[in-house]
Design a protein around this motif. Structure first.
Motif, PDB file in Angstrom:
ATOM      1  N   ASN A 160       0.811  -1.220   0.000  1.00  0.00           N
ATOM      2  CA  ASN A 160       0.000   0.000   0.000  1.00  0.00           C
ATOM      3  C   ASN A 160       0.841   1.265   0.000  1.00  0.00           C
ATOM      4  OD1 ASN A 160      -2.051  -1.891   0.307  1.00  0.00           O
ATOM      5  ND2 ASN A 160      -3.207  -0.616   1.724  1.00  0.00           N
ATOM      6  N   LEU A 161       2.001   1.200   0.640  1.00  0.00           N
ATOM      7  CA  LEU A 161       2.843   2.384   0.745  1.00  0.00           C
ATOM      8  C   LEU A 161       3.284   2.859  -0.629  1.00  0.00           C
ATOM      9  CD1 LEU A 161       4.038   4.212   2.952  1.00  0.00           C
ATOM     10  CD2 LEU A 161       6.107   2.805   2.864  1.00  0.00           C
ATOM     11  N   ASN A 162       3.543   1.912  -1.523  1.00  0.00           N
ATOM     12  CA  ASN A 162       4.025   2.246  -2.858  1.00  0.00           C
ATOM     13  C   ASN A 162       2.980   2.019  -3.947  1.00  0.00           C
ATOM     14  OD1 ASN A 162       6.895   2.861  -2.180  1.00  0.00           O
ATOM     15  ND2 ASN A 162       6.864   0.741  -1.471  1.00  0.00           N
ATOM     16  N   CYS A 163       1.725   1.774  -3.534  1.00  0.00           N
ATOM     17  CA  CYS A 163       0.638   1.498  -4.483  1.00  0.00           C
ATOM     18  C   CYS A 163       1.063   0.453  -5.518  1.00  0.00           C
ATOM     19  CB  CYS A 163       0.194   2.788  -5.173  1.00  0.00           C
ATOM     20  SG  CYS A 163      -0.909   3.790  -4.164  1.00  0.00           S
ATOM     21  N   LYS A 164       1.581  -0.654  -5.026  1.00  0.00           N
ATOM     22  CA  LYS A 164       2.075  -1.721  -5.893  1.00  0.00           C
ATOM     23  C   LYS A 164       1.228  -2.971  -5.732  1.00  0.00           C
ATOM     24  CE  LYS A 164       6.171  -4.530  -6.895  1.00  0.00           C
ATOM     25  NZ  LYS A 164       7.583  -4.830  -6.492  1.00  0.00           N
ATOM     26  N   LEU A 165       0.765  -3.514  -6.841  1.00  0.00           N
ATOM     27  CA  LEU A 165       0.011  -4.767  -6.833  1.00  0.00           C
ATOM     28  C   LEU A 165       1.015  -5.912  -6.895  1.00  0.00           C
ATOM     29  CD1 LEU A 165      -2.728  -6.177  -6.894  1.00  0.00           C
ATOM     30  CD2 LEU A 165      -2.812  -5.796  -9.362  1.00  0.00           C
ATOM     31  N   VAL A 166       1.183  -6.611  -5.774  1.00  0.00           N
ATOM     32  CA  VAL A 166       2.210  -7.645  -5.643  1.00  0.00           C
ATOM     33  C   VAL A 166       1.764  -8.968  -6.254  1.00  0.00           C
ATOM     34  CG1 VAL A 166       3.579  -8.985  -3.978  1.00  0.00           C
ATOM     35  CG2 VAL A 166       3.122  -6.554  -3.558  1.00  0.00           C
ATOM     36  N   LYS A 167       0.482  -9.301  -6.083  1.00  0.00           N
ATOM     37  CA  LYS A 167      -0.009 -10.606  -6.540  1.00  0.00           C
ATOM     38  C   LYS A 167      -1.498 -10.514  -6.825  1.00  0.00           C
ATOM     39  CE  LYS A 167      -0.494 -15.434  -4.925  1.00  0.00           C
ATOM     40  NZ  LYS A 167      -0.225 -16.360  -3.799  1.00  0.00           N
ATOM     41  N   GLN A 168      -1.928 -11.164  -7.891  1.00  0.00           N
ATOM     42  CA  GLN A 168      -3.339 -11.343  -8.201  1.00  0.00           C
ATOM     43  C   GLN A 168      -3.596 -12.824  -8.404  1.00  0.00           C
ATOM     44  OE1 GLN A 168      -3.702  -8.146 -11.456  1.00  0.00           O
ATOM     45  NE2 GLN A 168      -5.826  -8.511 -10.858  1.00  0.00           N
ATOM     46  N   GLU A 169      -4.741 -13.287  -7.949  1.00  0.00           N
ATOM     47  CA  GLU A 169      -5.034 -14.712  -8.057  1.00  0.00           C
ATOM     48  C   GLU A 169      -6.543 -14.924  -8.172  1.00  0.00           C
ATOM     49  OE1 GLU A 169      -4.749 -18.392  -4.962  1.00  0.00           O
ATOM     50  OE2 GLU A 169      -2.901 -17.232  -5.254  1.00  0.00           O
ATOM     51  N   VAL A 170      -6.942 -15.858  -9.005  1.00  0.00           N
ATOM     52  CA  VAL A 170      -8.335 -16.266  -9.092  1.00  0.00           C
ATOM     53  C   VAL A 170      -8.613 -17.265  -7.978  1.00  0.00           C
ATOM     54  CG1 VAL A 170     -10.053 -17.468 -10.479  1.00  0.00           C
ATOM     55  CG2 VAL A 170      -8.465 -15.884 -11.573  1.00  0.00           C
ATOM     56  N   LEU A 171      -9.660 -17.034  -7.226  1.00  0.00           N
ATOM     57  CA  LEU A 171     -10.058 -17.961  -6.159  1.00  0.00           C
ATOM     58  C   LEU A 171     -11.012 -18.993  -6.748  1.00  0.00           C
ATOM     59  CD1 LEU A 171     -10.602 -15.287  -3.383  1.00  0.00           C
ATOM     60  CD2 LEU A 171      -8.751 -16.959  -3.477  1.00  0.00           C
ATOM     61  N   THR A 172     -10.587 -20.228  -6.795  1.00  0.00           N
ATOM     62  CA  THR A 172     -11.359 -21.261  -7.481  1.00  0.00           C
ATOM     63  C   THR A 172     -12.396 -21.936  -6.591  1.00  0.00           C
ATOM     64  OG1 THR A 172      -9.634 -22.892  -6.981  1.00  0.00           O
ATOM     65  CG2 THR A 172      -9.488 -21.732  -9.093  1.00  0.00           C
ATOM     66  N   ASP A 173     -12.266 -21.793  -5.275  1.00  0.00           N
ATOM     67  CA  ASP A 173     -13.227 -22.439  -4.375  1.00  0.00           C
ATOM     68  C   ASP A 173     -14.577 -21.745  -4.434  1.00  0.00           C
ATOM     69  OD1 ASP A 173     -11.459 -24.416  -3.149  1.00  0.00           O
ATOM     70  OD2 ASP A 173     -10.448 -22.692  -2.268  1.00  0.00           O
ATOM     71  N   ASP A 174     -15.622 -22.522  -4.311  1.00  0.00           N
ATOM     72  CA  ASP A 174     -16.986 -21.990  -4.394  1.00  0.00           C
ATOM     73  C   ASP A 174     -17.522 -21.699  -2.991  1.00  0.00           C
ATOM     74  OD1 ASP A 174     -19.383 -21.164  -5.454  1.00  0.00           O
ATOM     75  OD2 ASP A 174     -20.219 -23.189  -5.593  1.00  0.00           O
ATOM     76  N   TYR A 175     -16.893 -20.752  -2.317  1.00  0.00           N
ATOM     77  CA  TYR A 175     -17.307 -20.412  -0.964  1.00  0.00           C
ATOM     78  C   TYR A 175     -18.373 -19.321  -0.968  1.00  0.00           C
ATOM     79  CZ  TYR A 175     -13.234 -22.900   0.939  1.00  0.00           C
ATOM     80  OH  TYR A 175     -12.309 -23.845   1.286  1.00  0.00           O
ATOM     81  N   ALA A 176     -19.210 -19.358   0.048  1.00  0.00           N
ATOM     82  CA  ALA A 176     -20.070 -18.225   0.365  1.00  0.00           C
ATOM     83  C   ALA A 176     -19.303 -17.302   1.306  1.00  0.00           C
ATOM     84  CB  ALA A 176     -21.357 -18.696   1.027  1.00  0.00           C
ATOM     85  N   VAL A 177     -19.671 -16.029   1.290  1.00  0.00           N
ATOM     86  CA  VAL A 177     -19.062 -15.057   2.200  1.00  0.00           C
ATOM     87  C   VAL A 177     -20.189 -14.434   3.013  1.00  0.00           C
ATOM     88  CG1 VAL A 177     -17.592 -13.031   2.415  1.00  0.00           C
ATOM     89  CG2 VAL A 177     -17.281 -14.591   0.475  1.00  0.00           C
ATOM     90  N   LEU A 178     -20.114 -14.614   4.327  1.00  0.00           N
ATOM     91  CA  LEU A 178     -21.128 -14.068   5.229  1.00  0.00           C
ATOM     92  C   LEU A 178     -20.528 -12.907   6.019  1.00  0.00           C
ATOM     93  CD1 LEU A 178     -22.721 -17.338   6.707  1.00  0.00           C
ATOM     94  CD2 LEU A 178     -23.434 -16.035   4.691  1.00  0.00           C
ATOM     95  N   PHE A 179     -21.328 -11.878   6.215  1.00  0.00           N
ATOM     96  CA  PHE A 179     -20.918 -10.736   7.031  1.00  0.00           C
ATOM     97  C   PHE A 179     -21.901 -10.562   8.177  1.00  0.00           C
ATOM     98  CE2 PHE A 179     -19.449  -9.688   2.711  1.00  0.00           C
ATOM     99  CZ  PHE A 179     -18.099  -9.480   2.949  1.00  0.00           C
TER     100      PHE A 179
END
Length: 294
Positions: A160-179
């Motif tokens: 975040n300090l240098n506004c650098k995207l270090v890694k991108q990845e597709v998440l293949t698991d079919d999870y639900a996200v609860l808040f």
């Protein structure tokens, strides 16, 4: 790249959730979820006049929207030439740690660029949104991790300090996200940033866990650390884990809690959270990039 014009445009941007909060080390990780914010921007001939309507919360301060419009107009030296009318729609609760600011900044910046008919690289769109968030004082770290996860979807790891995207990845698991979303708002400007040194090693461990392919374990560890730092009870997350969640922890600065859940445990986690005040929001992983709408 984007290309649109005609003096008005709309953009759709999806939400995000925390894996590693960047406040302690200025490095973070986040992932996209299919909550959303839509922004509609219409340019006007009234310089420096920006009319706003946040339809999901009419009482909410519009300073971030104004700053998001402003940074784009300033970039093209148009701040003394045009104004704008802006409306936003969102199903993301504001000031709960659910990335409403990053998502709104992305949407408004993208729609403004579209209305101007200007072309911009995706990461530069995100960086303008981060600049707007800094100017509006709705972020401490710049939230570059949240902004990237919102804009690109999937999993992102950032400096975040240098506004650098270090890694991108597709998440293949079919999870639900609860808040689990408490009713009380908690604004970033009021967050006690205090001394994070006592748990920086644990956050560094969580960050490395994401880089090495263990994002959900990192999410849980991060949540435990920041819950202690901010004075939140980690019991909400622990109840989700005991009910079968793959991961659970504080989202951002809180007070909301995120749980990543296999489909067969959704009802159990929801049942475990019924004792808590507030609402439960169900979402899914998102891999769709932010876009202009026709």
């Amino acid at each position: 790249m984007i290309r649109r014009g005609g003096g008005e445009a709309s953009a759709l941007v999806h939400g995000a959730a925390t894996i590693v909060n960047a406040m302690a080390t200025k490095r973070g990780a986040a992932f996209g979820v299919n909550l959303y914010t839509k922004a509609e921007v219409k340019l006007t001939s009234e310089p420096r006049v920006i009319e706003t309507e946040i339809t999901s919360d009419l009482c909410e301060d519009s300073v971030l929207i104004q700053k998001a419009i402003g940074v784009v107009l300033k970039h093209f030296n148009l701040e003394n030439t045009v104004g704008a009318k802006v409306r936003t729609w969102s199903n993301i609760p504001i000031a709960r740690g659910l990335k409403s600011s990053s998502t709104a900044a992305n949407a408004v910046v993208l729609a403004t660029l579209g209305a101007l008919g200007e072309s911009f690289e995706d990461l530069d769109v995100v960086k303008l949104g981060v600049l707007a968030a800094f100017e509006a004082k709705v972020t401490i770290t710049g939230a570059f991790d949240d902004a990237c996860a919102s804009y690109f979807g999937g999993l992102v790891v950032t400096d975040n300090l240098n506004c650098k995207l270090v890694k991108q990845e597709v998440l293949t698991d079919d999870y639900a996200v609860l808040f689990q979303v408490p009713p009380k708002k908690a604004y970033t400007v009021n967050t006690n940033t205090g001394n994070f040194s006592s748990f920086e090693p644990q956050i560094e461990t969580a960050y490395n866990m994401v880089l090495n392919g263990f994002p959900w374990e990192a999410l849980t560890l991060n949540g435990q650390c920041y819950s202690a730092a901010f004075g939140f009870d980690d019991k909400v997350a622990m109840d989700a884990l005991n009910a079968g969640a793959k991961a659970a922890g504080l989202c951002g600065k809180g007070p909301a809690t995120t749980a990543v859940v296999s489909k067969e445990y959704i009802d159990q986690v929801k049942a475990a959270w019924q004792i808590y005040e507030g609402e439960i929001i169900q979402a899914s992983l998102n891999h769709e990039k932010a876009r202009l709408l026709t």
